[in-house]
Scaffold this active site. Structure first.
Site, PDB file in Angstrom:
ATOM      1  N   SER A 448       0.713  -1.310   0.078  1.00 34.10           N
ATOM      2  CA  SER A 448      -0.014  -0.094   0.164  1.00 34.10           C
ATOM      3  C   SER A 448       0.960   1.282   0.196  1.00 34.10           C
ATOM      4  O   SER A 448       1.535   1.457  -0.979  1.00 34.10           O
ATOM      5  CB  SER A 448      -0.748  -0.175   1.147  1.00 34.10           C
ATOM      6  OG  SER A 448      -2.000   0.933   1.064  1.00 34.10           O
ATOM      7  N   ASP A 527      -8.818  -4.453  -5.650  1.00 28.68           N
ATOM      8  CA  ASP A 527      -8.496  -3.564  -4.849  1.00 28.68           C
ATOM      9  C   ASP A 527      -9.218  -2.279  -5.052  1.00 28.68           C
ATOM     10  O   ASP A 527      -9.089  -1.596  -6.087  1.00 28.68           O
ATOM     11  CB  ASP A 527      -6.935  -3.411  -4.874  1.00 28.68           C
ATOM     12  CG  ASP A 527      -6.262  -2.286  -3.567  1.00 28.68           C
ATOM     13  OD1 ASP A 527      -7.059  -1.745  -2.960  1.00 28.68           O
ATOM     14  OD2 ASP A 527      -5.224  -2.864  -3.282  1.00 28.68           O
ATOM     15  N   HIS A 559      -7.829  -5.123  -1.277  1.00 28.08           N
ATOM     16  CA  HIS A 559      -6.694  -4.562  -0.454  1.00 28.08           C
ATOM     17  C   HIS A 559      -6.556  -5.015   0.714  1.00 28.08           C
ATOM     18  O   HIS A 559      -5.334  -5.417   1.171  1.00 28.08           O
ATOM     19  CB  HIS A 559      -7.252  -2.860  -0.448  1.00 28.08           C
ATOM     20  CG  HIS A 559      -5.991  -2.090   0.129  1.00 28.08           C
ATOM     21  ND1 HIS A 559      -4.868  -1.627  -1.003  1.00 28.08           N
ATOM     22  CD2 HIS A 559      -5.415  -1.635   1.426  1.00 28.08           C
ATOM     23  CE1 HIS A 559      -4.085  -1.187  -0.096  1.00 28.08           C
ATOM     24  NE2 HIS A 559      -4.495  -0.763   1.140  1.00 28.08           N
TER      25      HIS A 559
HETATM   26  P1  4NP Z   1      -2.698   2.049   2.680  1.00 26.59           P
HETATM   27  O1  4NP Z   1      -2.419   3.077   1.615  1.00 26.59           O
HETATM   28  O2  4NP Z   1      -3.156   3.245   3.750  1.00 26.59           O
HETATM   29  O3  4NP Z   1      -1.045   2.094   3.049  1.00 26.59           O
HETATM   30  O4  4NP Z   1      -3.461   1.158   2.671  1.00 26.59           O
HETATM   31  C1  4NP Z   1      -3.165   4.101   0.900  1.00 26.59           C
HETATM   32  C2  4NP Z   1      -4.191   3.605   0.218  1.00 26.59           C
HETATM   33  C3  4NP Z   1      -5.197   4.639  -0.138  1.00 26.59           C
HETATM   34  C4  4NP Z   1      -4.595   5.947  -0.144  1.00 26.59           C
HETATM   35  C5  4NP Z   1      -3.430   6.508   0.505  1.00 26.59           C
HETATM   36  C6  4NP Z   1      -2.706   5.289   1.122  1.00 26.59           C
HETATM   37  N1  4NP Z   1      -5.237   6.920  -0.651  1.00 26.59           N
HETATM   38  O5  4NP Z   1      -5.056   8.078  -0.380  1.00 26.59           O
HETATM   39  O6  4NP Z   1      -6.401   7.034  -1.414  1.00 26.59           O
END
Ligand code: 4NP
Length: 586
Positions: A448, A527, A559
Site C-alpha cells: 500500500s 483493490d 486491498h
Molecule cells: P494504505 O495506503 O493506507 O497504506 O493502505 C493508501 C491507500 C489509499 C490512499 C493512501 C494510502 N489514498 O490516499 O487513497
C-alpha cells in the site's frame, strides 16, 4: 537429503499463516467475552465464558463490532463484493451458534465505524458519492441519519448520541471530535486546538472522553456537549502522566465506570486503570476489559502472535486464549531494537530493526515500509515481518515522517509532500543499516503506501537496493483519485494539502523510466483503495521500455488481506522473488 530452501520457506510460511490468533472484542451483557480468532485460516467470532470457545459465525468476516455490556447480540460486517470492501452488517446470536441474520435492507458500502447495543446498530460509511451516518432498528430497518462533509468514524453510541472522530474543520490532517443526535440528525463538532482527536467514548454522565495527539505527546480530555468546554481528565493515580504517552490504542470503562486506557510510546503499549499502570509483558495491547477478578487484554509482540491474556492487576498474568506457536519461530526471530537515525535535514527518524538468526549481522536486510502513511511500526506481531525473518532477512522498519506515535508535529510533516521528505527518511534508514553492520545487502518492500514508497525508492534512489517488492502500490494519484470513493478522495486531498498540481509529479507512473533495479509487483484485482488499473498502465510502460519485471495479479481479492490463503498469495511470491535475487542456498 537436505530440504530445498524454497520448500522450507514455503512450509514455514504455511505454518506461520496457520498459527491461531486471538483477541478480545468486548464483554457481553451475560459477562461472556466476545473473542475474535484467526482460526481455520480465516476470521471467526466466538463467545467465551472461561470454559470453551463457542463459534458464532459461518461465513467470512470483514470486521467485528466491539461488544458492550448493554448488548446480548453480536454484530459483524461481511465484505459481499470479493475484496472490494463493500460490506453488509450481520447480526449473530450467542444463543444460536451458526445463525446469521443479514440486514437485507442495507446497501453494502465501505464501513467506517460501528457501535451498537440491543436497540440500535449505528454505523458510518462511505460510498462513491457521500459519507453518512445510518442506524438499523430492532426490525432491521435502515435509516440514514445525516451525511458528513468529510471522513467520519463512529467510535461509540449511547442513548440518542453517536460519537466519533472526523475531519470537520478542514483538510489539516487533524481529526475533530463529533457527536450526532440520532433523533434530529444534528451534529456538533469540536476541534482540539493544536491537536488531533484519536478515539471518542461517551461517558456515563454524557460527556465525551477522547484522546488528543498533540505536538509531541497525547493526553486524555473530557468534553461537555452543551458548553463545548474541554477539561483534562484527572486521575487519582499518576502512572499514566509519568509514562507521558504519544498515542492511545484503546479507551473504555470498567463496570464501575473507571477509565481503562491502552497508551503507547515508542512502539510499546501499557495498560492503565484510572491512571494506574497494570503490570503486563512488554509489547502491544489493542484492547482491555475488566473481567471476573482481573482484566483480559489482547496482546502481541514481534515474537508473539496475538493472544488473549488474563491479568490479575497485581503483576500476575497468564495466557487465557492462545494458539500454538511453532518452536522454530522463537529461534529465528531475534531481538527488536529502536534506534533514531538522522535524516537528510537533521530530523531523527525512529527505526525499528529485527535481526533474523538465519541472516546474522551483517546479513541480507529488507527495509520494510509500513502503509498508512498514518500508521507505525511497533513491537507488534506481523505475519509479513515474521515470514521475511524466517526466510533469512533482517528487517529495518522506519517510522518515516507521516507516521503516528511520535506526535502530530512528526505526523503532519508528510502533508503536501508525499514521496518527498519521508522517502529521504526511508533512504537514511537503509544507509544506516549498511553503515552499521546490519545489512550486507539491502532490499526494499512494502504494501500500500509502503508499496508506493518502494516504487519511489527504486525510481529515485537507483542502485541503492538490490531489488524491491511493491504490493498494492499507489502508482498514479490522479487516476486513483478518479477511481476512489468519498473517503479516499478526501484522504488524497488531505495528503496533498490541497496541492492538486503536485499529484502527477509525485506519481511513480510519471518516472517509471528511471526504474532499473529488479522489481516484483504484487497487486489484487479487486483493490478499491489502490486500484489495479493504473498499475497495469505502469507495467505496460515498463515493458515497452524492455524492462523485465515480475508481476503477480491476484484475482478475487482486494486491498484487505483477510484469509490465510490471501496472505500466501501475497507473501509467497514476494519471498520467493527475494530468495531468487539473493541467489544463494541457505
Ligand atoms: P494504505 O495506503 O493506507 O497504506 O493502505 C493508501 C491507500 C489509499 C490512499 C493512501 C494510502 N489514498 O490516499 O487513497
Amino acid at each position: 537429503m537436505k530440504e530445498h530452501l524454497y520448500s522450507r520457506v514455503t512450509r514455514e510460511l504455511m505454518e506461520l499463516v496457520s498459527i491461531e490468533q486471538f483477541s478480545v472484542n468486548g464483554v457481553l451483557k451475560d459477562d461472556r467475552l466476545l473473542v475474535s480468532g484467526f482460526t481455520e485460516g480465516k476470521v471467526n467470532v466466538y463467545v467465551y465464558d472461561g470454559g470453551s470457545l463457542v463459534k458464532l459465525n459461518r461465513g467470512l468476516i470483514y470486521a467485528v463490532a466491539e461488544a458492550s455490556r448493554d448488548a446480548s447480540r453480536v454484530v459483524i460486517a461481511r465484505d459481499v463484493e470479493f475484496g472490494r470492501e463493500q460490506s453488509q452488517i450481520i447480526i449473530l446470536d450467542p444463543e444460536r451458534p451458526g445463525f446469521e441474520q443479514p440486514i437485507e435492507d442495507m446497501k453494502p458500502l465501505r464501513i467506517l465505524g460501528i457501535a451498537y447495543d440491543d436497540k440500535l446498530i449505528v454505523y458510518s460509511g462511505s460510498t462513491m458519492t457521500e459519507i453518512a451516518l445510518y442506524v438499523i432498528d430492532d426490525e432491521g430497518v435502515v435509516k440514514k441519519i445525516t451525511s458528513y462533509p468529510r471522513m467520519a468514524f463512529v467510535t461509540d453510541y449511547k442513548g440518542d448520541i453517536a460519537a466519533g472522530i472526523g475531519m470537520f474543520s478542514g483538510l489539516r490532517g487533524r481529526m475533530d471530535v463529533f457527536a450526532t443526535y440520532l433523533d434530529t440528525g444534528e451534529t456538533i463538532f469540536y476541534s482540539p486546538p493544536d491537536g488531533s482527536a484519536e478515539t471518542v467514548r461517551i461517558m456515563g454522565d454524557g460527556k465525551l472522553l477522547y484522546a488528543v495527539e498533540r505536538k509531541r505527546d497525547s493526553i486524555l480530555m473530557k468534553l461537555d456537549l452543551s458548553s463545548l468546554e474541554p477539561e483534562p481528565v484527572d486521575f487519582r493515580h499518576e502512572d499514566l502522566k509519568e509514562f507521558s504517552p504519544v498515542g492511545f490504542n484503546y479507551l473504555g470503562f470498567t463496570k464501575d465506570g473507571r477509565i481503562l486506557a491502552v497508551a503507547r510510546k515508542e512502539g510499546r503499549s501499557r495498560i492503565f486503570v484510572d491512571g494506574r499502570l497494570i503490570e503486563a509483558p512488554h509489547g502491544f495491547y489493542s484492547s482491555v476489559y475488566d473481567w471476573k477478578d482481573g482484566f483480559v487484554a489482547s496482546y502481541s509482540s514481534v515474537r508473539t502472535p496475538p493472544i488473549v491474556l488474563f491479568l490479575d492487576g497485581k503483576g500476575g498474568y497468564k495466557p487465557l486464549i492462545s494458539g500454538k506457536v511453532p518452536e522454530w519461530l522463537y529461534n529465528v526471530i531475534g531481538d527488536t531494537n529502536l534506534v533514531y537515525v538522522e535524516s537528510y535535514d537533521g530530523e531523527r527518524v525512529p527505526v525499528f530493526y529485527t535481526i533474523s538468526e538465519r541472516a546474522g549481522k551483517p546479513g541480507p536486510t529488507i527495509v520494510l515500509v509500513h502503509g498508512g502513511p498514518f500508521s507505525e511500526d511497533m513491537d507488534v506481531w506481523s505475519t509479513m515481518a515474521a515470514s521475511l525473518l524466517a526466510a533469512g532477512f533482517n528487517i529495518v522498519r522506519p517510522n518515516y515522517r507521516g507516521s503516528t506515535g511520535y506526535g502530530n508535529e512528526w505526523r503532519l510533516k508528510i502533508i503536501g509532500d508525499p514521496c518527498g521528505g519521508e522517502l529521504e527518511d526511508i533512504t537514511s534508514a537503509a544507509r544506516w543499516a549498511i553503515d552499521n553492520g546490519i545489512a550486507s545487502e539491502i532490499y526494499v518492500m512494502g504494501y500500500s503506501y509502503g508499496g508506493y514508497m518502494t516504487l519511489c525508492s527504486l525510481a529515485k534512489k537507483p542502485g541503492l537496493y538490490k531489488a524491491g517488492v511493491a504490493g498494492a502500490s499507489v502508482v498514479d494519484w490522479e487516476e486513483m483519485y478518479e477511481l476512489s470513493d468519498s473517503v479516499f478522495k478526501n484522504f488524497i486531498d488531505m495528503l496533498f494539502g490541497g496541492k492538486r498540481g503536485l499529484m502527477k509529479e509525485r506519481s511513480p507512473i510519471t518516472y517509471a523510466q528511471y526504474i532499473r533495479d529488479p522489481l516484483a509487483i504484487i497487486h489484487s484485482s479487486n483493490d478499491t483503495r489502490t486500484p489495479l488499473k493504473p498499475v497495469l498502465k505502469m507495467m505496460q510502460k515498463l515493458s515497452e521500455r524492455g524492462f523485465g519485471f515480475e508481476a503477480h495479479i491476484i484475482p478475487n481479492m482486494g486491498h484487505y488481506i483477510s484469509t490465510a490463503d490471501d496472505v500466501v498469495k501475497i507473501l509467497l511470491p514476494a519471498v520467493l522473488f527475494l530468495l531468487r535475487i539473493r541467489g544463494e542456498e541457505k
